[in-house]
Structures are given as structure tokens and as C-alpha cells.
Design a protein around this motif. Sequence first.
Motif, PDB file in Angstrom:
ATOM      1  N   VAL A 131       0.375  -1.268   0.165  1.00 45.87           N
ATOM      2  CA  VAL A 131      -0.106  -0.167  -0.107  1.00 45.87           C
ATOM      3  C   VAL A 131       1.088   1.357  -0.176  1.00 45.87           C
ATOM      4  CG1 VAL A 131      -1.758   1.100   0.760  1.00 45.87           C
ATOM      5  CG2 VAL A 131      -1.540  -1.420   1.189  1.00 45.87           C
ATOM      6  N   LYS A 132       0.689   1.871  -0.732  1.00 50.37           N
ATOM      7  CA  LYS A 132       0.980   3.266  -0.332  1.00 50.37           C
ATOM      8  C   LYS A 132       0.681   3.988  -0.241  1.00 50.37           C
ATOM      9  CE  LYS A 132       4.481   1.702  -3.188  1.00 50.37           C
ATOM     10  NZ  LYS A 132       6.044   1.339  -2.330  1.00 50.37           N
ATOM     11  N   TRP A 133       1.427   5.648  -0.394  1.00 51.12           N
ATOM     12  CA  TRP A 133       0.402   6.965   0.774  1.00 51.12           C
ATOM     13  C   TRP A 133      -0.452   8.108  -0.769  1.00 51.12           C
ATOM     14  CZ3 TRP A 133      -1.342   8.858   4.438  1.00 51.12           C
ATOM     15  CH2 TRP A 133      -1.058  10.110   5.119  1.00 51.12           C
ATOM     16  N   TYR A 134      -0.354   7.605  -1.559  1.00 47.06           N
ATOM     17  CA  TYR A 134      -1.392   8.390  -2.969  1.00 47.06           C
ATOM     18  C   TYR A 134      -1.010   7.776  -3.978  1.00 47.06           C
ATOM     19  CZ  TYR A 134       3.605  11.015  -4.127  1.00 47.06           C
ATOM     20  OH  TYR A 134       4.387  10.933  -4.370  1.00 47.06           O
ATOM     21  N   ASP A 135      -2.197   8.399  -5.340  1.00 49.28           N
ATOM     22  CA  ASP A 135      -2.263   7.559  -6.233  1.00 49.28           C
ATOM     23  C   ASP A 135      -0.811   7.464  -7.164  1.00 49.28           C
ATOM     24  OD1 ASP A 135      -3.389   9.840  -6.529  1.00 49.28           O
ATOM     25  OD2 ASP A 135      -4.258   9.420  -8.073  1.00 49.28           O
ATOM     26  N   GLY A 136      -0.269   8.725  -7.050  1.00 50.49           N
ATOM     27  CA  GLY A 136       0.569   9.131  -8.535  1.00 50.49           C
ATOM     28  C   GLY A 136       0.837  10.492  -8.259  1.00 50.49           C
ATOM     29  N   LYS A 190       9.496   6.185  -1.670  1.00 45.42           N
ATOM     30  CA  LYS A 190       8.808   5.442  -1.699  1.00 45.42           C
ATOM     31  C   LYS A 190       7.091   5.981  -1.622  1.00 45.42           C
ATOM     32  CE  LYS A 190      12.567   2.872  -2.717  1.00 45.42           C
ATOM     33  NZ  LYS A 190      12.592   2.956  -4.096  1.00 45.42           N
ATOM     34  N   GLN A 191       6.522   7.136  -1.857  1.00 43.09           N
ATOM     35  CA  GLN A 191       5.015   6.796  -1.208  1.00 43.09           C
ATOM     36  C   GLN A 191       4.110   6.803  -2.666  1.00 43.09           C
ATOM     37  OE1 GLN A 191       4.410  11.145   0.356  1.00 43.09           O
ATOM     38  NE2 GLN A 191       6.281  10.487   1.968  1.00 43.09           N
ATOM     39  N   SER A 192       4.347   6.496  -4.001  1.00 41.10           N
ATOM     40  CA  SER A 192       3.557   7.118  -5.054  1.00 41.10           C
ATOM     41  C   SER A 192       3.946   5.218  -5.163  1.00 41.10           C
ATOM     42  CB  SER A 192       4.375   7.634  -6.192  1.00 41.10           C
ATOM     43  OG  SER A 192       3.225   7.455  -7.228  1.00 41.10           O
ATOM     44  N   ALA A 193       1.874   5.679  -6.255  1.00 43.08           N
ATOM     45  CA  ALA A 193       1.444   4.216  -6.227  1.00 43.08           C
ATOM     46  C   ALA A 193       1.988   4.331  -8.047  1.00 43.08           C
ATOM     47  CB  ALA A 193       0.219   3.447  -6.504  1.00 43.08           C
ATOM     48  N   ALA A 194       1.958   5.069  -8.027  1.00 39.75           N
ATOM     49  CA  ALA A 194       2.592   5.435  -9.793  1.00 39.75           C
ATOM     50  C   ALA A 194       1.799   5.103 -10.777  1.00 39.75           C
ATOM     51  CB  ALA A 194       3.917   4.310 -10.127  1.00 39.75           C
ATOM     52  N   LEU A 195       0.716   4.734 -10.557  1.00 42.77           N
ATOM     53  CA  LEU A 195      -0.679   4.869 -10.950  1.00 42.77           C
ATOM     54  C   LEU A 195      -1.163   6.443 -11.512  1.00 42.77           C
ATOM     55  CD1 LEU A 195      -2.666   2.898  -8.375  1.00 42.77           C
ATOM     56  CD2 LEU A 195      -1.353   2.151 -10.280  1.00 42.77           C
ATOM     57  N   GLY A 254      -7.236  -0.500  -3.542  1.00 47.53           N
ATOM     58  CA  GLY A 254      -6.911  -0.442  -1.513  1.00 47.53           C
ATOM     59  C   GLY A 254      -5.401   0.088  -2.042  1.00 47.53           C
ATOM     60  N   GLN A 255      -4.572   0.215  -2.978  1.00 48.83           N
ATOM     61  CA  GLN A 255      -3.399   0.343  -3.177  1.00 48.83           C
ATOM     62  C   GLN A 255      -2.851   1.657  -2.605  1.00 48.83           C
ATOM     63  OE1 GLN A 255      -2.805  -0.843  -7.482  1.00 48.83           O
ATOM     64  NE2 GLN A 255      -3.754  -2.739  -7.502  1.00 48.83           N
ATOM     65  N   PHE A 256      -3.591   2.548  -2.451  1.00 46.72           N
ATOM     66  CA  PHE A 256      -2.708   4.511  -1.762  1.00 46.72           C
ATOM     67  C   PHE A 256      -4.055   4.684  -0.731  1.00 46.72           C
ATOM     68  CE2 PHE A 256      -5.331   4.583  -5.602  1.00 46.72           C
ATOM     69  CZ  PHE A 256      -6.465   5.473  -5.676  1.00 46.72           C
ATOM     70  N   ALA A 257      -3.937   4.873  -0.046  1.00 43.32           N
ATOM     71  CA  ALA A 257      -4.569   5.337   0.917  1.00 43.32           C
ATOM     72  C   ALA A 257      -4.697   7.447   1.410  1.00 43.32           C
ATOM     73  CB  ALA A 257      -3.148   5.444   2.660  1.00 43.32           C
ATOM     74  N   THR A 258      -4.478   7.594   0.744  1.00 42.20           N
ATOM     75  CA  THR A 258      -4.856   9.186   0.275  1.00 42.20           C
ATOM     76  C   THR A 258      -4.681   9.652  -1.552  1.00 42.20           C
ATOM     77  OG1 THR A 258      -2.582  10.391   0.671  1.00 42.20           O
ATOM     78  CG2 THR A 258      -3.828   9.414   2.539  1.00 42.20           C
ATOM     79  N   ILE A 259      -5.526  10.687  -1.885  1.00 45.03           N
ATOM     80  CA  ILE A 259      -5.577  11.357  -3.140  1.00 45.03           C
ATOM     81  C   ILE A 259      -6.099  12.580  -2.957  1.00 45.03           C
ATOM     82  CG2 ILE A 259      -8.457  10.306  -3.504  1.00 45.03           C
ATOM     83  CD1 ILE A 259      -7.694  10.123  -6.595  1.00 45.03           C
ATOM     84  N   THR A 260      -5.590  13.550  -3.757  1.00 45.48           N
ATOM     85  CA  THR A 260      -6.075  14.845  -3.968  1.00 45.48           C
ATOM     86  C   THR A 260      -7.575  15.221  -4.367  1.00 45.48           C
ATOM     87  OG1 THR A 260      -3.507  15.511  -4.052  1.00 45.48           O
ATOM     88  CG2 THR A 260      -5.305  17.058  -4.529  1.00 45.48           C
ATOM     89  N   CYS A 261      -8.321  15.734  -4.074  1.00 46.71           N
ATOM     90  CA  CYS A 261      -9.426  15.095  -3.580  1.00 46.71           C
ATOM     91  C   CYS A 261      -9.755  16.300  -4.732  1.00 46.71           C
ATOM     92  CB  CYS A 261      -9.620  14.321  -3.212  1.00 46.71           C
ATOM     93  SG  CYS A 261     -11.718  13.545  -3.413  1.00 46.71           S
ATOM     94  N   PRO A 262     -10.488  17.112  -5.484  1.00 52.42           N
ATOM     95  CA  PRO A 262     -11.709  17.343  -5.685  1.00 52.42           C
ATOM     96  C   PRO A 262     -12.802  17.139  -5.960  1.00 52.42           C
ATOM     97  CG  PRO A 262      -9.819  16.818  -7.657  1.00 52.42           C
ATOM     98  CD  PRO A 262      -9.761  16.336  -6.896  1.00 52.42           C
TER      99      PRO A 262
END
Length: 387
Positions: free
Chosen positions: A159-164, A209-214, A228-236
Motif C-alpha cells: 500500500v502506498k501513500w497516494y496514487d500518483g 516510495k510514497q507513490s503508487a505510480a498510477l 486499496g493500493q493507496f491511502a490518500t488522494i488529492t480530491c476535488p
Amino acid sequence: MTLTINVFGDSFPKSVYDAYTAAHPNITIKENRADYGAHHNNLQAHLAAGSGTADIEVIEIGQIAGYLGQGEKFVNFNDQGVDPAQWSPAKIKQATATDGSLVGLGTDIGGLAICYRADLFKAAGLPTDREEVGKLWPTWEDYVKVGSDFISKTPDKKVKWYDGAGHVMTGILAQEKNTFYDDQGEVIAGTNPVVKQAWDLSVTSIQAKQSAALAEFSPEWNTGFQQGQFATITCPAWMTAYIRNNAPETKGKWDIATVPGGSGNWGGSFLTVPKAGKHTAEAVDLAKYLTTPDTAVKVFKEFGNYPSPVKTWDLPEVEDAKDAFFSDAPVGVIFPKSFANLPEQAAGPQSGVIGVALNTALNQVEQGEDPTTAWEKALKDIEAAAG
């Protein structure tokens, strides 16, 4: 008569179209959807050719400046009985062409937050209450620091911190007045320290190593939400619908917290009526209907897209709204707070192209490219875009 509307992403629910056609039984609405880049590229090509456009074309806020020099190719809504007071002066300015015509009607505003997986936070020993979570990251630097803490503590090391990383940089720049252009309309993306600082912090997070690189809107990105491959996302605000539709089984696992820095706008679109369309008069009527306060509230209730008509902001069904999918987060409070004190952001004809160049470069870093090399490539792409 069939009216066509070209969109990207989730623009309008079927119920909104159905309500219009029920009142206009002679009209059928056909929605054509393409991905973000292809949609806008196709529109530019069709405008240049003078044919091939839909009756209504949606243009995203990051792209609208690229069409303002072509006001003569769109119906001028100033001549169509539209009341500009329905929107904020800033929203009207964004869609006002260089010839003074109003080429677009605002649909939504992309107020910013951070959507996060409360279950993954709990597993890593981080707070889960949205108020406490928001206090973890008063700045984007803090967001990256918390990301390293999460990576070290999460029991599932996949699990990464964020998506990309492109979304981290977008979030940082979404709260600045000047990023890619100065107030005189000159491209400053390559020399603006704000842009380089956003790049450097995003690279730092990749190296940690925080990015899931998606890549956004890719099948892999969709799978990332579902698994659930990442825990957060910048979310508009509009992102909530995307998460809900792509990962319905994760209902109740998500929550929404304040964005680092407390402000920002990412997204928001406009409806335009190209003169090359087949049914311009009818398209104008449909565009006006799709951007009324009543319709904007319906879209907000079904999709989560925060409405741009100003009179909707204080309505109980907007202001008091909570999203059950996101653990009853008070979306009617969280999202408008993020743009309450936002400065009027400068944009230009190539803002969208420049943003894509930087995001692409960050994705290359995620794939192993040297950051300095990727930055220099991005600068060349920006220089080419600036002409």
C-alpha cells in the motif's frame, strides 16, 4: 431531433437528461464520452476544420483559456438571455473570450480536499477522525512527512501513500495565483519558483516510495481504488463521484479531510455551443437548462460535483450535505471552504498542455527516469508549447 453533447468524465446523471427530454419530447440527448486529453484535442481539431463538433462541448477549466481567442467560433451567451450574476465574476471572466463574448456557462467548481482510506490509516496507527487527520498536514511538506510515517508503519507494504505524484503537484499549484502564466499572459512555468518547488516536493515524495505510480483515468488507476493500493488522494469535489463509481464496495472506508494549505481549486467545467453544431438554438436552451441552479444541485446530489451557481451555496441541501459513501463527511462545508479565500488564478492558452507536460515528466520519474533529466525534458515541452 438528437442533440449531441461531448463530455469527459461524469458530467451529468441520466436523470437530468431524462427530465429535459420529458419536457421536450421531440428531443433526444446523446452523450459521447472520451478521455480528457482526446476530448479537448478533438474539439480543437474540429474547430479548426469548421465541422465535426457536437451541439454542446464541455471544456475543462484548465483548457478553457486555449479557446478564448476563438470567440467567433462559439455562440455568445451574452446574446442568449443569460444572467451573468448567476455565477461569480471570476467564473464569468474565465469563460469570456478576447472579443468580449461569453463562450461558456459554468457547471461546477473543483474545491479541494484530501480523500483518505480511514481503514488503512487505522492499520498504520494514524488518526482516523477527519478533524485530527486534517491537523496532520497544515502544509504540503507535512503531508509528505506523514506519508513517510505511513509507509514505515503500514502492515501491508504494497500500500502506498497516494496514487500518483502528478496529483500532489496539481494540488500544490491549485492554491497559487500565478503558476504557469503571469498577470500579463506570459508563460513563466519554467522560471517560476513556485512550480519548481512543487516539482521538487513531488519528486521527494516519489523517492520516499510514497507513490503508487498510477496514471489518472487509466484502468490501473481504477483498480487501485478497488484494491486499496493507496491511502490518500488529492480530491476535488468531482473526484468523489469517480471513487464512488469505480469502487462501490469501498463505501464507508473512505473519509474526507482538509487539504494541505487549506485552499485550492482543481477542475470545474463550462458548457459551450460551437457555431459549427447542427442545432445551435436548441443546444443553447439545453446548455442553459444544464447549468441552472436547480440542475446544479441535482448533479451535486447524485455525483458530488460542487455547483458553481452562487445562489446554491447557501441552500440547505448543499450547505448541510453529507456523503454517506465517505463516512458522512460534511461535503457541503469542506469543499466550499477550500475556495472561499482562493486568489483569482491566472491561466493562459497552454495551461492545460503545460500541466500535462509536467505530470508526464513526474510519471517518468516514477518509472525510474532521473529527475533532472525529466525536468529538463518538461522545460523543453513547455518552451515548445509557449511558441
